[in-house]
Design a protein around this motif. Sequence first.
Motif, short mmCIF file in Angstrom:
data_model
loop_
_atom_site.label_atom_id
_atom_site.label_comp_id
_atom_site.label_asym_id
_atom_site.label_seq_id
_atom_site.Cartn_x
_atom_site.Cartn_y
_atom_site.Cartn_z
N ASP A 117 0.14 9.31 2.88
CA ASP A 117 -0.11 8.15 2.43
C ASP A 117 1.86 7.22 2.69
N ALA A 118 1.99 7.03 1.66
CA ALA A 118 3.08 6.12 1.82
C ALA A 118 4.27 5.62 3.30
N ALA A 119 3.86 7.26 4.00
CA ALA A 119 4.54 6.99 4.52
C ALA A 119 3.97 6.50 5.96
N ALA A 120 2.58 6.94 5.72
CA ALA A 120 1.55 6.36 6.69
C ALA A 120 1.76 4.93 7.50
N HIS A 121 2.21 4.25 5.63
CA HIS A 121 1.73 2.67 5.90
C HIS A 121 3.30 2.05 5.81
N TYR A 122 4.14 2.39 5.65
CA TYR A 122 5.56 2.62 5.42
C TYR A 122 6.29 2.60 7.44
N LEU B 172 0.95 -1.01 -0.33
CA LEU B 172 -0.01 -0.06 -0.28
C LEU B 172 1.40 1.32 -0.55
N GLY B 173 1.86 1.54 0.31
CA GLY B 173 2.87 2.13 0.29
C GLY B 173 3.45 2.65 -0.76
N ASN B 174 3.81 1.37 -0.82
CA ASN B 174 4.99 1.42 -2.78
C ASN B 174 3.51 2.38 -3.71
N ALA B 175 2.51 1.96 -3.72
CA ALA B 175 1.29 2.47 -4.12
C ALA B 175 0.86 3.96 -4.43
N ALA B 176 0.64 4.04 -3.04
CA ALA B 176 0.68 5.90 -2.76
C ALA B 176 1.85 6.01 -3.20
N PHE B 177 3.34 6.16 -3.17
CA PHE B 177 4.65 6.37 -3.83
C PHE B 177 4.34 6.80 -4.46
N ASP B 178 3.98 5.31 -5.76
CA ASP B 178 3.68 5.73 -7.46
C ASP B 178 2.95 6.35 -7.89
N GLU B 179 2.04 6.75 -7.36
CA GLU B 179 0.82 7.82 -7.34
C GLU B 179 1.40 9.45 -6.91
#
Length: 126
Positions: free
Chosen positions: A121-126, A109-116
């Motif tokens: 959001d990415a940081a919250a998932h990581y 989920l973090g990777n997907a947010a980062f790619d977008e």
Amino acid sequence: MKRDAGRTFSAGLVLLLTVAGCGGLPKSAERQMMQARMALASGDYARCERLLDPVISTHRNNKGAAPAYYMRGQCRLRTAARDAARKDLRQALRLTSDDDLRAVVQAQLGNAAFDEGAYGDAAAHY
């Protein structure tokens, strides 16, 4: 550098999904999930998704279906169905109590947010 969220599946992850298990699912669903793992690993995303759809529709709220949601999410990320992929990944997260599977789902989920470009959001998932 932009990460490719769809290309992080590895042999170790196949093992993780096997260890995370299919608890409570019938043997036929377990066999379909194993076939789906092989299809995903070989890049046959359409076959993988076709194998997982009936498992998920029949066992949608069974915690043993969490790896199926994760794998289908992977297929959907790789075929650019990002909204559907995130929905599957969130459902896998909701169903599983396995810490290892939770970690890879959160990372994906973090990777997907980062790619977008959604870095918060990415940081919250990581």
